[in-house]
Motif scaffolding. Structure first.
Motif, PDB file in Angstrom:
ATOM      1  N   GLY A 157       0.791  -1.216   0.000  1.00  0.00           N
ATOM      2  CA  GLY A 157       0.000   0.000   0.000  1.00  0.00           C
ATOM      3  C   GLY A 157       0.827   1.271   0.000  1.00  0.00           C
ATOM      4  O   GLY A 157       0.363   2.327   0.418  1.00  0.00           O
ATOM      5  N   ILE A 158       2.057   1.156  -0.489  1.00  0.00           N
ATOM      6  CA  ILE A 158       2.951   2.306  -0.579  1.00  0.00           C
ATOM      7  C   ILE A 158       2.809   2.912  -1.974  1.00  0.00           C
ATOM      8  O   ILE A 158       2.636   2.173  -2.944  1.00  0.00           O
ATOM      9  N   PRO A 159       2.879   4.229  -2.110  1.00  0.00           N
ATOM     10  CA  PRO A 159       2.856   4.811  -3.455  1.00  0.00           C
ATOM     11  C   PRO A 159       3.898   4.145  -4.362  1.00  0.00           C
ATOM     12  O   PRO A 159       5.053   3.970  -3.958  1.00  0.00           O
ATOM     13  N   GLU A 160       3.494   3.758  -5.561  1.00  0.00           N
ATOM     14  CA  GLU A 160       4.366   3.010  -6.467  1.00  0.00           C
ATOM     15  C   GLU A 160       5.350   3.943  -7.158  1.00  0.00           C
ATOM     16  O   GLU A 160       5.212   4.276  -8.334  1.00  0.00           O
ATOM     17  N   LEU A 161       6.377   4.329  -6.408  1.00  0.00           N
ATOM     18  CA  LEU A 161       7.366   5.278  -6.913  1.00  0.00           C
ATOM     19  C   LEU A 161       8.385   4.604  -7.825  1.00  0.00           C
ATOM     20  O   LEU A 161       8.982   5.243  -8.680  1.00  0.00           O
ATOM     21  N   GLY A 162       8.630   3.303  -7.610  1.00  0.00           N
ATOM     22  CA  GLY A 162       9.603   2.598  -8.430  1.00  0.00           C
ATOM     23  C   GLY A 162      11.036   2.797  -7.982  1.00  0.00           C
ATOM     24  O   GLY A 162      11.962   2.353  -8.655  1.00  0.00           O
ATOM     25  N   TYR A 163      11.228   3.472  -6.841  1.00  0.00           N
ATOM     26  CA  TYR A 163      12.568   3.609  -6.277  1.00  0.00           C
ATOM     27  C   TYR A 163      12.484   3.359  -4.776  1.00  0.00           C
ATOM     28  O   TYR A 163      11.395   3.304  -4.193  1.00  0.00           O
ATOM     29  N   LEU A 164      13.625   3.200  -4.142  1.00  0.00           N
ATOM     30  CA  LEU A 164      13.685   2.911  -2.714  1.00  0.00           C
ATOM     31  C   LEU A 164      13.799   4.207  -1.919  1.00  0.00           C
ATOM     32  O   LEU A 164      14.836   4.868  -1.940  1.00  0.00           O
ATOM     33  N   ASP A 165      12.726   4.592  -1.238  1.00  0.00           N
ATOM     34  CA  ASP A 165      12.822   5.641  -0.239  1.00  0.00           C
ATOM     35  C   ASP A 165      12.986   4.953   1.116  1.00  0.00           C
ATOM     36  O   ASP A 165      12.980   3.722   1.207  1.00  0.00           O
ATOM     37  N   GLN A 166      13.145   5.721   2.184  1.00  0.00           N
ATOM     38  CA  GLN A 166      13.433   5.128   3.485  1.00  0.00           C
ATOM     39  C   GLN A 166      12.296   4.212   3.946  1.00  0.00           C
ATOM     40  O   GLN A 166      12.540   3.125   4.489  1.00  0.00           O
ATOM     41  N   ASN A 167      11.041   4.624   3.741  1.00  0.00           N
ATOM     42  CA  ASN A 167       9.907   3.818   4.172  1.00  0.00           C
ATOM     43  C   ASN A 167       9.864   2.475   3.434  1.00  0.00           C
ATOM     44  O   ASN A 167       9.669   1.416   4.041  1.00  0.00           O
ATOM     45  N   THR A 168      10.067   2.503   2.120  1.00  0.00           N
ATOM     46  CA  THR A 168      10.066   1.261   1.349  1.00  0.00           C
ATOM     47  C   THR A 168      11.197   0.353   1.799  1.00  0.00           C
ATOM     48  O   THR A 168      11.015  -0.861   1.950  1.00  0.00           O
ATOM     49  N   TRP A 169      12.373   0.922   2.013  1.00  0.00           N
ATOM     50  CA  TRP A 169      13.527   0.132   2.450  1.00  0.00           C
ATOM     51  C   TRP A 169      13.271  -0.493   3.815  1.00  0.00           C
ATOM     52  O   TRP A 169      13.573  -1.683   4.033  1.00  0.00           O
ATOM     53  N   ASP A 170      12.676   0.262   4.740  1.00  0.00           N
ATOM     54  CA  ASP A 170      12.370  -0.285   6.070  1.00  0.00           C
ATOM     55  C   ASP A 170      11.393  -1.455   5.963  1.00  0.00           C
ATOM     56  O   ASP A 170      11.562  -2.487   6.632  1.00  0.00           O
TER      57      ASP A 170
END
Length: 259
Positions: A98-111
């Motif tokens: 349910g994270i915005p599909e940015l296509g890159y790794l931000d801190q939230n996605t990485w966590d």
């Protein structure tokens, strides 16, 4: 925008009925930032990228290894480079969380990716290359589909996920027209190709670097290593190259190296 700026500058006094107590009037420099993009014309603010398309580092390999654990990325695409396949896998992971599909790794996605996976082992980061005749193949041949071409032993090995499926005798370009070494991929194929430059037949050609290709050579079949190519990887056995041509897809790896 002019009208909005005027309203922001004048305040809300003209919009509020008598008897209503107004708070401090919004200003053009502060409150327009809260107006939606289609009204304000300002770009939305995106989270900072840790790694994105084009990034290259050992950390990218760790990201890819975790995506492989989740079966979101094929391990043949696992290397130090953040490419389109990695970006697609990241978007799939973000969608699943349910994270915005940015296509890159931000801190939230990485966590969240770290929380959903385990720390990659050395084997997961660097799958062992297969051993043939007591020697390991090039590490780049260990995953996915690869034409693993050893200039030292003059062998082409068709490798799938670290398993050697076929081995063929090959020869290379002469000194002035050397076969390039490195990591490539099959760009296009031509079953009955004829070289316009040399006016010579190149049956079952699989091009991987400019005009250089893996293909059958009747001259190699007749003269063996007494001759040389103009830079291509010549295969001696016609039956083998016919079979190999049908196994290889556009995009499959071609690794040319010295053992």
């Amino acid at each position: 925008m002019i009208a909005l700026a005027a309203v922001a500058t004048l305040g809300f006094s003209g919009l509020i009925g008598s008897g209503t107590t107004a708070t401090a009037a919004p200003t053009a420099t502060t409150d327009l930032k809260t107006v939606p993009f289609e009204v304000s014309g300002e770009l939305p603010i995106y989270p900072k990228a840790l790694w994105r398309n084009g990034s290259s580092s050992a950390d990218v390999r760790k990201v890819e290894a975790r995506l492989v654990q989740l079966k979101l990325l094929d391990k043949q695409y696992q290397d130090n480079s953040f490419g389109t396949s990695t970006r697609s896998a990241v978007k799939k992971f973000q969608a699943s969380k349910g994270i915005p599909e940015l296509g890159y790794l931000d801190q939230n996605t990485w966590d969240q990716l770290k929380a959903a996976t385990h720390e990659p082992t050395q084997t997961e980061l660097f799958p062992p290359a297969p051993v043939v005749d007591g020697k390991r193949l090039d590490q780049r041949c260990a995953t996915g589909v690869a034409l693993c071409i050893d200039k030292t032993s003059r062998k082409l090995r068709y490798v799938v996920d670290g398993v050697v499926k076929a081995t063929m005798d090959v020869r290379f370009g002469a000194k002035a027209t050397a076969t390039r070494e490195g990591a490539f991929s099959v760009g296009w194929k031509s079953r009955n190709h004829v070289s316009k430059l040399y006016d010579s037949a190149m049956p079952y050609a699989m091009f991987f670097s400019g005009g250089q290709a893996v293909h059958y050579s009747s001259d190699f079949a007749a003269r063996g290593y007494n001759g040389a190519s103009h830079g291509c990887v010549n295969v001696r056995n016609l039956t083998q190259i016919k079979w190999l041509f049908d196994q290889i897809d556009i995009g499959d790896k071609v690794i040319v190296y010295r053992s």
